[in-house]
Write a protein that holds these residues in place. Structure first.
Motif, PDB file in Angstrom:
ATOM      1  N   GLN A 127       2.666  -9.514  -4.061  1.00  0.00           N
ATOM      2  CA  GLN A 127       2.188  -8.963  -4.751  1.00  0.00           C
ATOM      3  C   GLN A 127       0.694  -8.838  -4.327  1.00  0.00           C
ATOM      4  O   GLN A 127       0.395  -9.929  -3.027  1.00  0.00           O
ATOM      5  N   VAL A 128       0.060  -8.261  -5.224  1.00  0.00           N
ATOM      6  CA  VAL A 128      -1.574  -8.471  -4.193  1.00  0.00           C
ATOM      7  C   VAL A 128      -2.559  -8.418  -4.952  1.00  0.00           C
ATOM      8  O   VAL A 128      -2.377  -7.640  -6.056  1.00  0.00           O
ATOM      9  N   SER A 129      -3.190  -9.105  -4.789  1.00  0.00           N
ATOM     10  CA  SER A 129      -4.989  -9.183  -5.823  1.00  0.00           C
ATOM     11  C   SER A 129      -5.982  -8.915  -5.454  1.00  0.00           C
ATOM     12  O   SER A 129      -6.132  -8.777  -3.907  1.00  0.00           O
ATOM     13  N   THR A 130      -7.255  -9.407  -5.946  1.00  0.00           N
ATOM     14  CA  THR A 130      -8.614  -9.586  -5.224  1.00  0.00           C
ATOM     15  C   THR A 130      -9.072 -10.738  -5.492  1.00  0.00           C
ATOM     16  O   THR A 130      -9.377 -10.851  -6.655  1.00  0.00           O
ATOM     17  N   LEU A 131      -9.711 -10.943  -4.216  1.00  0.00           N
ATOM     18  CA  LEU A 131      -9.831 -12.055  -3.952  1.00  0.00           C
ATOM     19  C   LEU A 131     -11.750 -12.225  -4.605  1.00  0.00           C
ATOM     20  O   LEU A 131     -12.377 -12.398  -5.097  1.00  0.00           O
ATOM     21  N   THR A 132     -12.234 -11.443  -3.534  1.00  0.00           N
ATOM     22  CA  THR A 132     -13.865 -11.216  -3.966  1.00  0.00           C
ATOM     23  C   THR A 132     -14.144  -9.431  -3.397  1.00  0.00           C
ATOM     24  O   THR A 132     -13.252  -8.714  -3.225  1.00  0.00           O
ATOM     25  N   GLY A 133     -14.610  -8.712  -4.332  1.00  0.00           N
ATOM     26  CA  GLY A 133     -15.436  -8.189  -4.508  1.00  0.00           C
ATOM     27  C   GLY A 133     -15.274  -7.446  -5.369  1.00  0.00           C
ATOM     28  O   GLY A 133     -15.035  -6.852  -6.429  1.00  0.00           O
ATOM     29  N   LEU A 134     -16.486  -6.219  -5.733  1.00  0.00           N
ATOM     30  CA  LEU A 134     -16.845  -5.209  -6.991  1.00  0.00           C
ATOM     31  C   LEU A 134     -16.642  -3.895  -6.986  1.00  0.00           C
ATOM     32  O   LEU A 134     -16.454  -3.133  -6.190  1.00  0.00           O
ATOM     33  N   TYR A 135     -15.806  -3.090  -7.770  1.00  0.00           N
ATOM     34  CA  TYR A 135     -15.831  -1.662  -8.137  1.00  0.00           C
ATOM     35  C   TYR A 135     -17.171  -1.851  -8.892  1.00  0.00           C
ATOM     36  O   TYR A 135     -17.078  -1.904 -10.132  1.00  0.00           O
ATOM     37  N   ILE A 136     -17.862  -1.018  -8.681  1.00  0.00           N
ATOM     38  CA  ILE A 136     -18.619  -0.014  -9.379  1.00  0.00           C
ATOM     39  C   ILE A 136     -19.681   0.970 -10.046  1.00  0.00           C
ATOM     40  O   ILE A 136     -20.579   1.339 -10.136  1.00  0.00           O
TER      41      ILE A 136
ATOM     42  N   GLY B 204       0.837  -1.162   0.223  1.00  0.00           N
ATOM     43  CA  GLY B 204       0.204  -0.344   0.206  1.00  0.00           C
ATOM     44  C   GLY B 204       0.693   1.380  -0.351  1.00  0.00           C
ATOM     45  O   GLY B 204       2.335   1.351  -0.120  1.00  0.00           O
ATOM     46  N   GLN B 205      -0.135   2.259  -0.161  1.00  0.00           N
ATOM     47  CA  GLN B 205       0.629   3.730  -0.468  1.00  0.00           C
ATOM     48  C   GLN B 205      -0.466   5.246   0.607  1.00  0.00           C
ATOM     49  O   GLN B 205      -1.444   4.150   1.101  1.00  0.00           O
ATOM     50  N   SER B 206       0.346   5.639   0.987  1.00  0.00           N
ATOM     51  CA  SER B 206      -0.356   6.704   1.396  1.00  0.00           C
ATOM     52  C   SER B 206      -1.377   7.047   0.404  1.00  0.00           C
ATOM     53  O   SER B 206      -2.708   7.397   0.905  1.00  0.00           O
ATOM     54  N   GLU B 207      -2.192   7.019  -0.852  1.00  0.00           N
ATOM     55  CA  GLU B 207      -2.226   7.583  -1.325  1.00  0.00           C
ATOM     56  C   GLU B 207      -3.928   6.835  -1.718  1.00  0.00           C
ATOM     57  O   GLU B 207      -2.948   5.335  -1.862  1.00  0.00           O
ATOM     58  N   TRP B 208      -4.583   6.574  -1.531  1.00  0.00           N
ATOM     59  CA  TRP B 208      -5.735   5.557  -1.588  1.00  0.00           C
ATOM     60  C   TRP B 208      -6.200   4.715  -3.581  1.00  0.00           C
ATOM     61  O   TRP B 208      -6.276   5.822  -4.022  1.00  0.00           O
ATOM     62  N   GLY B 209      -7.019   3.771  -2.927  1.00  0.00           N
ATOM     63  CA  GLY B 209      -6.987   3.206  -4.415  1.00  0.00           C
ATOM     64  C   GLY B 209      -7.007   1.733  -4.174  1.00  0.00           C
ATOM     65  O   GLY B 209      -7.143   1.053  -2.842  1.00  0.00           O
ATOM     66  N   HIS B 210      -7.272   1.177  -5.916  1.00  0.00           N
ATOM     67  CA  HIS B 210      -8.082  -0.456  -5.307  1.00  0.00           C
ATOM     68  C   HIS B 210      -6.073  -1.070  -6.427  1.00  0.00           C
ATOM     69  O   HIS B 210      -7.409  -2.167  -7.222  1.00  0.00           O
ATOM     70  N   ALA B 211      -5.610  -0.649  -6.673  1.00  0.00           N
ATOM     71  CA  ALA B 211      -4.457  -1.288  -7.754  1.00  0.00           C
ATOM     72  C   ALA B 211      -3.666  -2.740  -6.848  1.00  0.00           C
ATOM     73  O   ALA B 211      -3.721  -2.331  -5.998  1.00  0.00           O
ATOM     74  N   ASN B 212      -4.019  -3.016  -8.049  1.00  0.00           N
ATOM     75  CA  ASN B 212      -3.592  -4.552  -6.983  1.00  0.00           C
ATOM     76  C   ASN B 212      -1.885  -4.723  -8.514  1.00  0.00           C
ATOM     77  O   ASN B 212      -1.663  -3.761  -8.711  1.00  0.00           O
ATOM     78  N   GLY B 213      -1.475  -5.900  -8.037  1.00  0.00           N
ATOM     79  CA  GLY B 213       0.235  -6.127  -8.487  1.00  0.00           C
ATOM     80  C   GLY B 213       1.623  -6.019  -7.297  1.00  0.00           C
ATOM     81  O   GLY B 213       1.420  -6.057  -6.359  1.00  0.00           O
ATOM     82  N   ALA B 214       2.681  -5.321  -7.697  1.00  0.00           N
ATOM     83  CA  ALA B 214       3.652  -5.322  -6.516  1.00  0.00           C
ATOM     84  C   ALA B 214       2.717  -5.077  -5.647  1.00  0.00           C
ATOM     85  O   ALA B 214       2.549  -3.815  -5.745  1.00  0.00           O
ATOM     86  N   ALA B 215       3.042  -5.187  -4.524  1.00  0.00           N
ATOM     87  CA  ALA B 215       2.889  -5.019  -3.140  1.00  0.00           C
ATOM     88  C   ALA B 215       3.649  -3.466  -2.773  1.00  0.00           C
ATOM     89  O   ALA B 215       2.791  -1.980  -2.522  1.00  0.00           O
ATOM     90  N   SER B 216       4.954  -2.901  -2.895  1.00  0.00           N
ATOM     91  CA  SER B 216       4.638  -2.004  -3.374  1.00  0.00           C
ATOM     92  C   SER B 216       4.507  -0.571  -3.776  1.00  0.00           C
ATOM     93  O   SER B 216       4.305   0.682  -3.737  1.00  0.00           O
ATOM     94  N   ALA B 217       3.505  -1.086  -4.919  1.00  0.00           N
ATOM     95  CA  ALA B 217       2.789  -0.233  -6.385  1.00  0.00           C
ATOM     96  C   ALA B 217       1.202  -0.102  -5.399  1.00  0.00           C
ATOM     97  O   ALA B 217       1.207   0.558  -6.175  1.00  0.00           O
ATOM     98  N   SER B 218       1.142  -1.464  -4.769  1.00  0.00           N
ATOM     99  CA  SER B 218      -0.210  -1.487  -4.587  1.00  0.00           C
ATOM    100  C   SER B 218      -1.254  -0.596  -3.971  1.00  0.00           C
ATOM    101  O   SER B 218      -0.483   0.433  -3.214  1.00  0.00           O
ATOM    102  N   THR B 219      -2.359   0.606  -4.173  1.00  0.00           N
ATOM    103  CA  THR B 219      -3.606   0.933  -3.287  1.00  0.00           C
ATOM    104  C   THR B 219      -4.437   0.488  -2.437  1.00  0.00           C
ATOM    105  O   THR B 219      -4.759  -0.065  -3.257  1.00  0.00           O
ATOM    106  N   PHE B 220      -4.501   1.072  -1.493  1.00  0.00           N
ATOM    107  CA  PHE B 220      -5.623   0.000  -0.727  1.00  0.00           C
ATOM    108  C   PHE B 220      -6.761   1.743  -0.494  1.00  0.00           C
ATOM    109  O   PHE B 220      -6.004   1.967  -0.110  1.00  0.00           O
TER     110      PHE B 220
END
Length: 529
Positions: free
Chosen positions: A94-103, A47-63
């Motif tokens: 690595q970060v991925s989405t197990l379940t849940g939707l962005y609508i 994760g990073q300070s900025e929020w988001g829902h980016a998957n991929g490398a942990a250092s570039a991911s966002t929550f």
């Protein structure tokens, strides 16, 4: 860091920052930080300070407000990414989405929640919070915004275990039951799911057949929050389980006996439900209600459990030795409860921030959950920081090996002074030039007086061979200030090099300094990494 927080941390560690008579410290993998967190550090797992829902490398991911976490038997770390209405997974960097939707987003630009069962790719959640797993690998989610408890099967299928999407406090089976913003879940060995039904101020139980019952007392305390306006709040009472009262219970953990620890957020306490004795007791924390107050006022106090204070404690975990680890959210700290004492493990208590670093200087922003990982590290969900953090052993250089002589590590790099460090009268001595230049100082030597001067900016230090006295000179805009300081050991010369105690300049420069007896090394680190 305030002196009070520094003292609290040192109490936890049982160490001092002095390297005189070095303590034996080992970075053991399994809960090693319970014995001594001094050789550990806080790092960002994802994760990073900025929020988001980016998957991929942990250092570039966002929550976006990661709320709760747990480790599965296969090493995956499951995260309830509450603000994104998703359940995410961290594995092997690595970060991925197990379940849940962005609508899409609402009018405020925040992700919209939904409520839908089905396969993982089509299921929807609304502010998922606490997560837990059973012995078969199924995951349970306190779906707070949907006022329901959801279940994710091993094949990814999502179903609603109990609740119907509507606010209520009704017992019954499956969709006939109702909850109000449940915050956490815990599963016992028999498959019973316990629920912190937060805004109903009670603990609920879902039996294996899906039947929901209320474990603790249903009670509403009327308060007048301004003249003529009345609302209802929780209350506090220990005693028989059926009459015990809670105020916004928010975190659960089941011990080896099948009993339940509860973070009682509104009461600023950690409680214990003992099903064998049928009693609820207070483990730590306290305080009382002010007139018409919805909650007991939070505070920060370490010490004896009965006089210690918390501020909105949330997630809770149990270490191998039975120590309780608490995410003390509004104190922005992680606390320990052990042997009747409450101590601060990490965080600059009462001050929020995002800095990684040594445990006493690292900062958090509303930590809400903790989990002891199988490799002994401690994972921390830093909700408003939008990150997952981890307490892990300090970094060593690749291929580092303990030697017969004392070695020096500065921010994870091996220093190689022209003369090997040596122990004398309980102090580690190192060539002053090597140490000073590594810390950014300029070194000069006067052979006539056997005096060394170390300078950086407007500050200089003068040290004479054979004397523990140091003159610290600070040149200001209007005057010059001279301070008399004392070394913790006597400087010596060896092989035409001037050696001084390593601790002095490291601490004067604001570094953390520790002794690793197993590695036979002095560890010098920036407090913030």
């Amino acid at each position: 860091m305030s002196s009070r927080n520094k003292r609290n941390l040192l109490t936890v560690l049982g160490l001092t920052l002095s390297l005189s008579l070095p303590s034996v410290v080992s970075a053991a993998p399994a809960d090693g930080w319970l014995k001594s967190a001094s050789l550990f550090e806080i790092r960002t797992l994802a994760g990073q300070s900025e929020w988001g829902h980016a998957n991929g490398a942990a250092s570039a991911s966002t929550f976006f407000h990661p709320r709760s976490l747990l480790e599965l038997s296969d090493g995956r770390v499951v995260v309830s990414d509450s603000g994104n209405n998703m359940i995410r997974v961290v594995k092997a960097g690595q970060v991925s989405t197990l379940t849940g939707l962005y609508i899409g987003d609402d009018s405020a630009g925040l992700p919209l929640g939904s409520n839908k069962d089905g396969q993982s790719s089509e299921a929807g959640f609304n502010l998922p919070m606490g997560v837990a797993a059973d012995g078969q690998g199924a995951i349970y989610v306190a779906d707070s915004g949907n006022h329901s408890i959801r279940k994710i099967a091993k094949d990814g299928t999502v179903t609603t275990l109990a609740g119907n999407g509507n606010i209520g406090q009704t017992d019954g089976k499956g969709a006939n039951a109702a909850f109000y913003s449940p915050s956490d879940v815990a599963v016992d060995a028999q498959g019973n799911v316990y629920v912190a039904d937060t805004l109903n101020n009670v603990i609920r139980k879902i039996s294996p057949d899906g039947t929901v019952s209320t474990v603790t007392a249903t009670f509403t305390r009327p308060i007048e929050y301004f003249p003529g306006a009345v609302e209802y709040a929780g209350d506090f009472a220990d005693g028989p389980i059926a009459t015990a009262r809670f105020n916004e219970p928010s975190g659960l953990a089941i011990d080896a006996k099948g009993n339940l620890y509860v973070s009682d957020r509104g009461n600023q306490r950690i409680r214990y439900i003992d099903f064998g004795t049928g009693k609820v007791t207070t483990v730590a924390g306290g305080g009382s209600y002010a007139a018409q107050a919805p909650y007991i006022e939070g505070d920060y106090v370490d010490g004896a459990a009965g006089t210690a204070r918390f501020n909105a404690p949330e997630g809770i975990a149990i270490a191998q030795d039975g120590t309780l680890i608490v995410a003390d959210s509004l104190n922005h700290a992680v606390r320990l409860i052990r042997n009747g004492q409450v101590t601060t493990l990490t965080g600059v208590a009462t001050e929020f921030g995002q800095a990684d670093g040594v445990p006493g200087s690292a900062q958090f922003n509303h930590p809400t959950d903790v989990a002891v990982l199988s490799d002994g590290r401690l994972a921390i969900s830093d909700e408003y920081g939008n990150k997952l953090r981890v307490l892990q052993p300090y970094s060593k250089p690749a291929n580092f090996a303990a030697g017969k002589t004392v070695q020096l590590l500065l921010d994870g790099k091996l220093l190689k002074p022209e003369v090997a460090p040596r122990l004398k009268d309980g102090s580690v001595l190192i060539p002053l030039r090597s140490l000073g230049e590594s810390l950014g100082y300029t070194f000069t030597w006067d052979p006539k007086t056997s005096t060394a001067v170390m300078s950086k900016g407007s500050v200089s230090y003068s040290i004479t061979k054979g004397s523990k006295n140091v003159t610290k000179t600070t040149v200001g805009t209007a005057s010059t200030d001279n301070q008399k300081l004392v070394l913790n050991g006597t400087p010596i010369t060896a092989n035409d090099r001037f050696l001084v105690p390593v601790r002095f300049f490291a601490t004067e420069s604001g570094y953390d300094i520790q002794w690793d007896a197993q590695a036979n090394a002095v560890i010098i680190r920036s407090k913030s990494l």
